[in-house]
Design a protein around this motif. Structure first.
Motif, PDB file in Angstrom:
ATOM      1  N   ARG A  98       0.853  -1.174   0.093  1.00 57.51           N
ATOM      2  CA  ARG A  98      -0.016  -0.087   0.037  1.00 57.51           C
ATOM      3  C   ARG A  98       0.922   1.259  -0.123  1.00 57.51           C
ATOM      4  O   ARG A  98       0.413   2.368   0.089  1.00 57.51           O
ATOM      5  N   GLY A  99       2.139   1.103  -0.205  1.00 57.90           N
ATOM      6  CA  GLY A  99       3.053   2.264  -0.189  1.00 57.90           C
ATOM      7  C   GLY A  99       3.629   2.621   1.341  1.00 57.90           C
ATOM      8  O   GLY A  99       4.202   3.745   1.325  1.00 57.90           O
ATOM      9  N   ALA A 100       3.303   2.020   2.149  1.00 51.76           N
ATOM     10  CA  ALA A 100       3.933   2.400   3.810  1.00 51.76           C
ATOM     11  C   ALA A 100       5.328   1.979   3.713  1.00 51.76           C
ATOM     12  O   ALA A 100       5.790   1.004   2.991  1.00 51.76           O
ATOM     13  N   TRP A 101       5.965   2.806   4.709  1.00 52.12           N
ATOM     14  CA  TRP A 101       7.381   2.109   5.063  1.00 52.12           C
ATOM     15  C   TRP A 101       7.341   1.271   6.165  1.00 52.12           C
ATOM     16  O   TRP A 101       6.548   1.829   7.244  1.00 52.12           O
ATOM     17  N   ALA A 102       8.006   0.221   5.947  1.00 55.07           N
ATOM     18  CA  ALA A 102       7.901  -0.651   7.172  1.00 55.07           C
ATOM     19  C   ALA A 102       9.267  -0.947   7.855  1.00 55.07           C
ATOM     20  O   ALA A 102      10.546  -0.881   7.319  1.00 55.07           O
ATOM     21  N   LEU A 103       9.214  -0.579   9.129  1.00 55.96           N
ATOM     22  CA  LEU A 103      10.664  -0.484   9.909  1.00 55.96           C
ATOM     23  C   LEU A 103      10.569  -1.750  11.065  1.00 55.96           C
ATOM     24  O   LEU A 103       9.644  -1.809  11.780  1.00 55.96           O
ATOM     25  N   CYS A 104      11.532  -2.528  10.973  1.00 55.24           N
ATOM     26  CA  CYS A 104      11.580  -3.625  11.719  1.00 55.24           C
ATOM     27  C   CYS A 104      12.818  -3.817  12.695  1.00 55.24           C
ATOM     28  O   CYS A 104      13.999  -3.600  12.337  1.00 55.24           O
ATOM     29  N   ASP A 105      12.733  -4.030  13.981  1.00 60.49           N
ATOM     30  CA  ASP A 105      13.384  -4.358  15.006  1.00 60.49           C
ATOM     31  C   ASP A 105      13.955  -5.670  14.900  1.00 60.49           C
ATOM     32  O   ASP A 105      13.216  -6.604  15.404  1.00 60.49           O
ATOM     33  N   ARG A 106      14.916  -5.994  14.192  1.00 61.70           N
ATOM     34  CA  ARG A 106      15.383  -7.406  13.802  1.00 61.70           C
ATOM     35  C   ARG A 106      14.856  -8.011  12.731  1.00 61.70           C
ATOM     36  O   ARG A 106      13.667  -7.807  12.529  1.00 61.70           O
ATOM     37  N   PHE A 107      15.565  -8.656  11.864  1.00 61.21           N
ATOM     38  CA  PHE A 107      15.021  -9.427  10.911  1.00 61.21           C
ATOM     39  C   PHE A 107      16.193 -10.671  10.258  1.00 61.21           C
ATOM     40  O   PHE A 107      16.599 -11.238  11.133  1.00 61.21           O
ATOM     41  N   ILE A 108      16.301 -10.664   8.951  1.00 51.19           N
ATOM     42  CA  ILE A 108      16.983 -11.796   8.669  1.00 51.19           C
ATOM     43  C   ILE A 108      18.473 -11.967   9.037  1.00 51.19           C
ATOM     44  O   ILE A 108      18.981 -12.934   9.343  1.00 51.19           O
ATOM     45  N   ASP A 109      18.885 -10.769   9.482  1.00 52.44           N
ATOM     46  CA  ASP A 109      20.419 -10.710   9.810  1.00 52.44           C
ATOM     47  C   ASP A 109      20.580 -11.313  11.419  1.00 52.44           C
ATOM     48  O   ASP A 109      21.662 -11.966  11.410  1.00 52.44           O
ATOM     49  N   SER A 110      19.725 -11.017  11.927  1.00 49.12           N
ATOM     50  CA  SER A 110      19.898 -11.675  13.352  1.00 49.12           C
ATOM     51  C   SER A 110      19.763 -13.119  13.164  1.00 49.12           C
ATOM     52  O   SER A 110      20.492 -13.645  14.097  1.00 49.12           O
ATOM     53  N   THR A 111      19.009 -13.733  12.293  1.00 51.67           N
ATOM     54  CA  THR A 111      18.875 -15.109  12.363  1.00 51.67           C
ATOM     55  C   THR A 111      20.439 -15.451  11.846  1.00 51.67           C
ATOM     56  O   THR A 111      21.043 -16.619  12.181  1.00 51.67           O
ATOM     57  N   ARG A 112      20.835 -14.686  10.875  1.00 54.01           N
ATOM     58  CA  ARG A 112      22.220 -15.358  10.277  1.00 54.01           C
ATOM     59  C   ARG A 112      23.161 -15.163  11.457  1.00 54.01           C
ATOM     60  O   ARG A 112      24.169 -15.939  11.538  1.00 54.01           O
ATOM     61  N   CYS A 113      23.187 -14.215  12.396  1.00 52.66           N
ATOM     62  CA  CYS A 113      24.240 -14.136  13.268  1.00 52.66           C
ATOM     63  C   CYS A 113      23.808 -15.151  14.385  1.00 52.66           C
ATOM     64  O   CYS A 113      24.598 -15.589  14.891  1.00 52.66           O
ATOM     65  N   TYR A 114      22.684 -14.979  15.003  1.00 54.04           N
ATOM     66  CA  TYR A 114      22.374 -15.970  16.315  1.00 54.04           C
ATOM     67  C   TYR A 114      22.328 -17.280  15.880  1.00 54.04           C
ATOM     68  O   TYR A 114      23.228 -18.251  16.677  1.00 54.04           O
ATOM     69  N   GLN A 115      21.500 -17.621  15.150  1.00 54.14           N
ATOM     70  CA  GLN A 115      21.614 -19.201  14.617  1.00 54.14           C
ATOM     71  C   GLN A 115      22.590 -19.725  13.836  1.00 54.14           C
ATOM     72  O   GLN A 115      22.929 -21.039  13.883  1.00 54.14           O
ATOM     73  N   GLY A 116      23.143 -18.748  12.778  1.00 52.42           N
ATOM     74  CA  GLY A 116      23.859 -19.109  11.837  1.00 52.42           C
ATOM     75  C   GLY A 116      25.574 -19.118  12.301  1.00 52.42           C
ATOM     76  O   GLY A 116      26.194 -19.886  12.673  1.00 52.42           O
ATOM     77  N   ALA A 117      25.860 -17.810  12.263  1.00 51.68           N
ATOM     78  CA  ALA A 117      27.325 -17.389  12.808  1.00 51.68           C
ATOM     79  C   ALA A 117      27.754 -17.972  14.275  1.00 51.68           C
ATOM     80  O   ALA A 117      28.642 -18.640  14.404  1.00 51.68           O
ATOM     81  N   VAL A 118      26.576 -17.995  15.007  1.00 52.32           N
ATOM     82  CA  VAL A 118      27.056 -18.367  16.531  1.00 52.32           C
ATOM     83  C   VAL A 118      26.518 -19.929  16.661  1.00 52.32           C
ATOM     84  O   VAL A 118      27.227 -20.777  17.376  1.00 52.32           O
ATOM     85  N   GLY A 119      25.196 -20.219  16.077  1.00 51.72           N
ATOM     86  CA  GLY A 119      24.811 -21.210  16.369  1.00 51.72           C
ATOM     87  C   GLY A 119      25.084 -22.618  15.341  1.00 51.72           C
ATOM     88  O   GLY A 119      25.005 -23.852  15.908  1.00 51.72           O
ATOM     89  N   GLY A 120      25.760 -22.084  14.371  1.00 49.99           N
ATOM     90  CA  GLY A 120      26.284 -23.195  13.297  1.00 49.99           C
ATOM     91  C   GLY A 120      25.373 -23.804  12.270  1.00 49.99           C
ATOM     92  O   GLY A 120      25.573 -24.719  11.851  1.00 49.99           O
ATOM     93  N   VAL A 121      24.218 -23.277  12.232  1.00 49.38           N
ATOM     94  CA  VAL A 121      23.378 -23.461  11.242  1.00 49.38           C
ATOM     95  C   VAL A 121      23.821 -23.199   9.748  1.00 49.38           C
ATOM     96  O   VAL A 121      24.099 -22.099   9.760  1.00 49.38           O
ATOM     97  N   ALA A 122      23.840 -24.113   8.864  1.00 48.57           N
ATOM     98  CA  ALA A 122      24.605 -23.805   7.692  1.00 48.57           C
ATOM     99  C   ALA A 122      23.831 -22.565   6.704  1.00 48.57           C
ATOM    100  O   ALA A 122      22.638 -22.470   6.607  1.00 48.57           O
ATOM    101  N   ALA A 123      24.856 -21.898   6.126  1.00 45.69           N
ATOM    102  CA  ALA A 123      24.213 -20.590   5.423  1.00 45.69           C
ATOM    103  C   ALA A 123      23.259 -21.305   4.309  1.00 45.69           C
ATOM    104  O   ALA A 123      22.291 -20.365   4.199  1.00 45.69           O
ATOM    105  N   GLU A 124      23.316 -22.343   3.848  1.00 46.27           N
ATOM    106  CA  GLU A 124      22.611 -22.605   2.608  1.00 46.27           C
ATOM    107  C   GLU A 124      21.357 -22.979   3.301  1.00 46.27           C
ATOM    108  O   GLU A 124      20.101 -22.548   2.751  1.00 46.27           O
ATOM    109  N   THR A 125      21.022 -23.481   4.528  1.00 46.22           N
ATOM    110  CA  THR A 125      19.699 -23.685   5.083  1.00 46.22           C
ATOM    111  C   THR A 125      19.147 -22.361   5.301  1.00 46.22           C
ATOM    112  O   THR A 125      17.856 -22.103   5.204  1.00 46.22           O
ATOM    113  N   LEU A 126      19.922 -21.366   6.056  1.00 50.36           N
ATOM    114  CA  LEU A 126      19.389 -20.003   6.242  1.00 50.36           C
ATOM    115  C   LEU A 126      18.711 -19.397   5.064  1.00 50.36           C
ATOM    116  O   LEU A 126      17.725 -18.894   4.997  1.00 50.36           O
ATOM    117  N   SER A 127      19.466 -19.306   3.909  1.00 48.01           N
ATOM    118  CA  SER A 127      19.160 -18.857   2.838  1.00 48.01           C
ATOM    119  C   SER A 127      17.905 -19.438   2.198  1.00 48.01           C
ATOM    120  O   SER A 127      16.982 -18.775   1.708  1.00 48.01           O
TER     121      SER A 127
END
Length: 226
Positions: A98-127
């Motif tokens: 509808r043309g609004a701007w969405a602002l979000c506190d955390r999104f895909i990068d938090s998953t990449r860091c918490y569960q990926g870089a630190v948790g060890g989930v494979a980048a292919e799975t995250l993607s």
């Protein structure tokens, strides 16, 4: 002198996310940017992850309570992706359409860091899960707020109040949070077209000014015309 024009949002709104470790000021800066955008005549939806929709908020509680920790990072990732899919379908995508701007506190990068870089989930799975859950709702701009891990954790504890129990991630040790910080910084440096790294140890007014300057440089039509 002609009256100032009010900025009209594009047919597809903009999506801005705020990322970083615990206590770096993401929520505060998201709300401050929303206020500035609304003053410029932009419709803004503010939200957060995990959560953002009624079903996703239920999953947020399960995640942050620590009940899912025993199942491991991959299970947490699947739950987050499920919550994200509902969040995107019910809030983010409709706002952008509808043309609004969405602002979000955390999104895909938090998953990449918490569960990926630190948790060890494979980048292919995250993607793969990102593509399913987010699809056409990827951020146009991401602010990565950076501060030493212990500085952020102390802020988070003060915010929660004395005697408040830390959540699932706040309770992790200092090395966990330092690794998170390193992962967020690495993403910001790897994706300079999307991400802006902001020194979150500065005063909130200074941080807000840097964020606003970045936004109007990206979308100069936000600045009022004489």
């Amino acid at each position: 002198m002609e009256p100032q024009t009010v900025f009209q949002a594009a047919p597809r709104g903009r999506f801005i996310t705020f990322e970083g470790g615990e206590g770096v000021g993401k929520s505060t800066q998201m709300l401050r940017l929303a206020e500035r955008l609304r003053a410029a005549g932009v419709e803004v939806a503010t939200t957060r992850e995990p959560g953002g929709s009624p079903r996703a908020e239920e999953l947020r509680e399960a995640l942050l309570s620590g009940r899912l920790k025993r199942f491991g990072p991959l299970a947490e990732t699947v739950v987050i992706a499920s919550a994200r899919a509902d969040h995107v379908d019910r809030l983010i995508r409709p706002a952008l359409k509808r043309g609004a701007w969405a602002l979000c506190d955390r999104f895909i990068d938090s998953t990449r860091c918490y569960q990926g870089a630190v948790g060890g989930v494979a980048a292919e799975t995250l993607s793969a899960l990102e593509q399913v859950a987010a699809r056409d709702a990827f951020p146009d701009l991401t602010f990565v707020l950076d501060a030493p891990a212990m500085v952020g954790l102390e802020r988070a504890r003060r915010r929660a109040g004395q005697g408040a129990a830390p959540d699932r991630f706040e309770a992790e040790d200092a090395r966990f949070h330092e690794r998170l910080r390193e992962a967020f910084v690495a993403i910001a440096r790897a994706e300079p077209g999307r991400c802006r790294l902001i020194d979150a140890t500065q005063a909130p007014d200074t941080v807000a000014a840097h964020i606003w300057d970045t936004v109007v440089r990206r979308w100069p039509e936000l600045e009022p015309r004489p």
